[in-house]
Design an enzyme around this catalytic site. Structure first.
Site, PDB file in Angstrom:
ATOM      1  CG  ASP A 111       0.384  -0.509   2.560  1.00  0.00           C
ATOM      2  OD1 ASP A 111       1.329  -0.066   2.623  1.00  0.00           O
ATOM      3  OD2 ASP A 111      -0.803  -0.567   4.003  1.00  0.00           O
ATOM      4  CG  ASP A 112       0.211   4.887  -1.547  1.00  0.00           C
ATOM      5  OD1 ASP A 112       1.197   3.925  -2.523  1.00  0.00           O
ATOM      6  OD2 ASP A 112      -1.061   4.448  -2.065  1.00  0.00           O
TER       7      ASP A 112
END
Ligand code: WTA
Length: 689
Positions: A559-560
């Site tokens: 994910d980020d």
């Protein structure tokens, strides 16, 4: 009621998928070196524990591990209640249900409970219980100052007295069970003292890493509305003095403007950094720790709490939005951190243990304070920078205190040569690549010390995948196998469990005692973030592959979220700081490999119309991030972007940005779906300006 109690009807499922039962046979063909025999070379696939190490280890063989693991998976209630009742003090036992859980959003609300109805206290188990068992005069804490030559120690009984005085003070200013206390302290002894004092009276501490800016601190204060904030006036880190009290002052003004005012700011006078006369002060609100706390009695009754009462809140970054208040509760966290600490480091009473993490992060909660203290360990706290006054500082400290277990992040700046006292090494925070592993093993551990590469998260409370040093042959760079009670699964993008040799998204099936129970004030976000992506599982946010021998290899976040020197940062937070700058129109942040920090922060920035790139603007953008989040989140690189690559529906294509940031320009992949493919060429042209 949708909650399922698995105590009586355990589903065998396919837990064997993660049960490495045939690994013994499979690895026998690999090239191996035995611990202590010779350095690990590029050719060695595995490092075997030596007979000497295994013989004295708590878990001395693969077979023993497999037996215990199997028991923990087939009968979690029996496994964990056995440990909980024999190794901890409970004022009152839990009901007949050891745990209950629902991890499946399709069955209703997510709920995890362990030892519900059991009454205990974590501080009591850390201190009073160990003292009663004869550890009163054992060193609990060694403290080493930033300045070589300044140090201090506390025995278990002295620590208890300090904790009780603070606990009594906190009660006197109205802190009660369930109240939040925000702690903004560096690595002074007062930090674990504060954590334990809160725990003793059932207050919920929320430690904020003292590298966060005043705005980040204010955000957390506004979210959890503490009765008291505890800080110190200043701290020295390396050659620099950091004026923490000024940061707290600004945060308190900020949070008051947002409607949350704090009545008491207890401030420790850290004389080695700043005298009190030079500290800015607000009469009525600010109180010197040294003026009040020592006046209180050195004993304090324990507030007995339910196993499911909150223990602490710790804010952490996610892929979107504001930081999340990860909530851990009492009983399960206590049992889990103590047990993981004991087995993963093969803990012995004679050990001197040093974890370089700051208590502002989860590693400092679980493996500086609670896990080791619950085991009655001698713990070293180091206040300063690892390379101050010179790069050998860490090794001087190891020698000075005869540290036997050394737990650190791979990015810690370490050089020089091996230290004789070391017995076990630990690594955390990011994937450790095989050559770094060999270096840590050969150079720091003198090819003598097993490495526990512990994979886990703020959310998991404790270790999830980690070697047990006496049991498993280690593969450089692999976190190896799950801890007792943990069922890691690797799924594809559709959420289908993969078998055998595979690679995909790392999830966990079923609960374990140390799991977080909710995000403070936002149970819905808890469910959406962690349990909705792959229904039926807890989703970790990490990628992972499993090799043919069953070893797990963490491949980093999918994910980020990025990990910079062991500090977890959401790219969205950095982006929103950047776009708050009046001259920034748009920003996209990605992680990029970094020699020293593991990952660096790489920001693509589009200035507003009419503003051109300049060194001045670059500096001012970085300053904005420093003031809004903290210095550790400052971008390493600003890449000017006339525009960002977007799909036709307007979504930024981060995949492409990551490749540009890594200069993997021949791996950009398909750019034809971009609204304007020309953007990519523009970005490449501007790469080194
Ligand atoms: C990463 C820190 C590879 C991972 C305890 C995880 C690791 C994130 C390891 C959690 C490891 C942690 N090998 N990656 N041994 N340990 N990570 O919440 O990406 O600060 O999701 O907890 O760190 O970071 P957090």
């Amino acid at each position: 009621n949708h909650n399922h109690n698995h105590n009586h009807h355990f589903r065998h499922a396919d837990s064997t998928a993660s049960l490495p039962s045939s690994a013994v046979a499979k690895i026998s063909h690999l090239k191996a070196v035995v611990l202590g025999d010779a350095p690990a070379s590029e050719e060695d696939d595995v490092v075997l524990p030596s007979h000497e190490f295994s013989r004295q280890a708590l878990v001395p063989s693969q077979q023993k591990y497999l037996e215990m693991y199997k028991a923990s998976i087939e009968n979690p209630a029996g496994f964990w209640s056995g440990i909980a009742s024999s190794e901890f003090y409970w004022k009152q036992g839990w009901g007949d249900q050891v745990y209950s859980e629902n991890l499946d959003v399709r069955r209703g609300n997510i709920k995890i409970e362990w030892f519900k109805g059991g009454i205990t206290n974590v501080c009591y188990n850390c201190l009073d219980r160990n003292i009663d068992a004869g550890l009163a005069d054992k060193i609990a804490l060694y403290w080493e100052s930033n300045e070589p030559g300044f140090d201090a120690t506390l025995t278990y009984s002295q620590l208890l007295q300090r904790v009780c005085q603070l606990a009594n003070y906190l009660k006197s200013v109205g802190v009660r069970k369930g109240d939040a206390v925000v702690v903004y302290l560096p690595m002074l002894m007062e930090l674990p003292i504060t954590m334990l004092a809160c725990t003793r009276i059932g207050a919920v501490h929320s430690v904020v890493f003292a590298g966060f800016s005043s705005e980040s601190l204010a955000q957390r204060i506004v979210d959890c509305k503490p009765k008291v904030v505890i800080t110190c006036n200043a701290v020295k880190r390396g050659p620099k003095t950091i004026f923490l009290k000024d940061i707290v002052d600004a945060a308190l003004i900020d949070s008051a403007n947002k409607g949350i005012s704090v009545d008491v700011c207890l401030t420790y006078e850290n004389q080695l950094a700043l005298k009190r006369e030079k500290t800015k002060w607000k009469e009525g609100r600010d109180i010197w720790w040294e003026d009040v706390v020592p006046k209180y009695p050195t004993s304090c009754d324990v507030e007995w709490v339910d196993a499911e009462d909150p223990l602490f809140l710790l804010y952490t970054s996610g892929s979107t939005g504001k930081p999340k208040g990860v909530l851990h509760t009492t009983g399960g966290y206590m049992v889990y951190t103590a047990t993981t600490f004991k087995y993963a480091f093969d803990y012995k009473d004679s050990d001197v243990y040093w974890c370089t993490a700051d208590c502002g992060w989860i590693t400092g909660h679980s493996y500086v304070t609670y896990g080791p203290m619950l085991n009655g360990a001698t713990i070293l706290l180091y206040e300063g920078a690892p390379n101050y006054p010179d790069p050998g500082r860490c090794w001087d400290i190891v020698d000075k205190y005869k540290v036997t277990i050394f737990y650190t992040a791979p990015t810690l700046y370490v050089t020089r040569y091996s230290r004789k006292s070391l017995r076990v090494l630990g690594s955390v925070g990011e994937p450790i690549n095989p050559s770094a592993w060999r270096w840590f093993f050969n150079v720091v551990g003198g090819s003598r010390c097993p490495i526990s590469d512990t994979w886990w998260q703020t959310e998991t409370g404790g270790f999830m995948i980690t070697p047990l040093p006496g049991a498993w042959p280690q593969k450089p760079g692999s976190a190896t196998f799950p801890f007792f009670g943990v069922q890691p699964v690797i799924v594809d993008e559709k959420g289908v469990e993969l078998d055998g040799e595979c690679s995909g998204y790392l999830c966990v099936k079923s609960s374990w005692p140390g799991a977080f129970r909710t995000l403070y004030g936002d149970h819905e976000r808890y469910e959406t973030t962690y349990f909705k992506p792959f229904p039926g599982y807890y989703f970790t946010g990490d990628g992972c592959s499993r090799d043919k021998d069953g070893y797990h290899w963490l491949t980093g976040r999918v994910d980020d979220v990025i990990n910079v020197s062991g500090h977890r940062i959401g790219t969205a937070e950095v982006e929103s700081a950047l776009v708050s700058h009046p001259q920034c129109a748009e920003a996209a942040v990605v992680g990029v490999e970094h020699q020293v920090k593991g990952q660096g922060i790489y920001a693509f920035v589009t200035p507003v119309e009419g503003i051109s790139y300049s060194e001045e603007l670059r500096k001012s953008l970085i300053l904005t991030v420093r003031t809004q989040i903290g210095a550790f989140a400052a971008p390493d690189k600003i890449h000017w972007a006339p525009a960002l690559p977007k799909t036709r529906s307007g979504k930024i294509m981060r995949r492409i940005l990551r490749k540009i940031a890594a200069r993997q320009l021949d791996e950009l992949g398909d750019t034809s779906t971009l609204a304007d493919p020309g953007v990519v060429d523009q970005l490449i042209k501007l790469a080194d300006t």
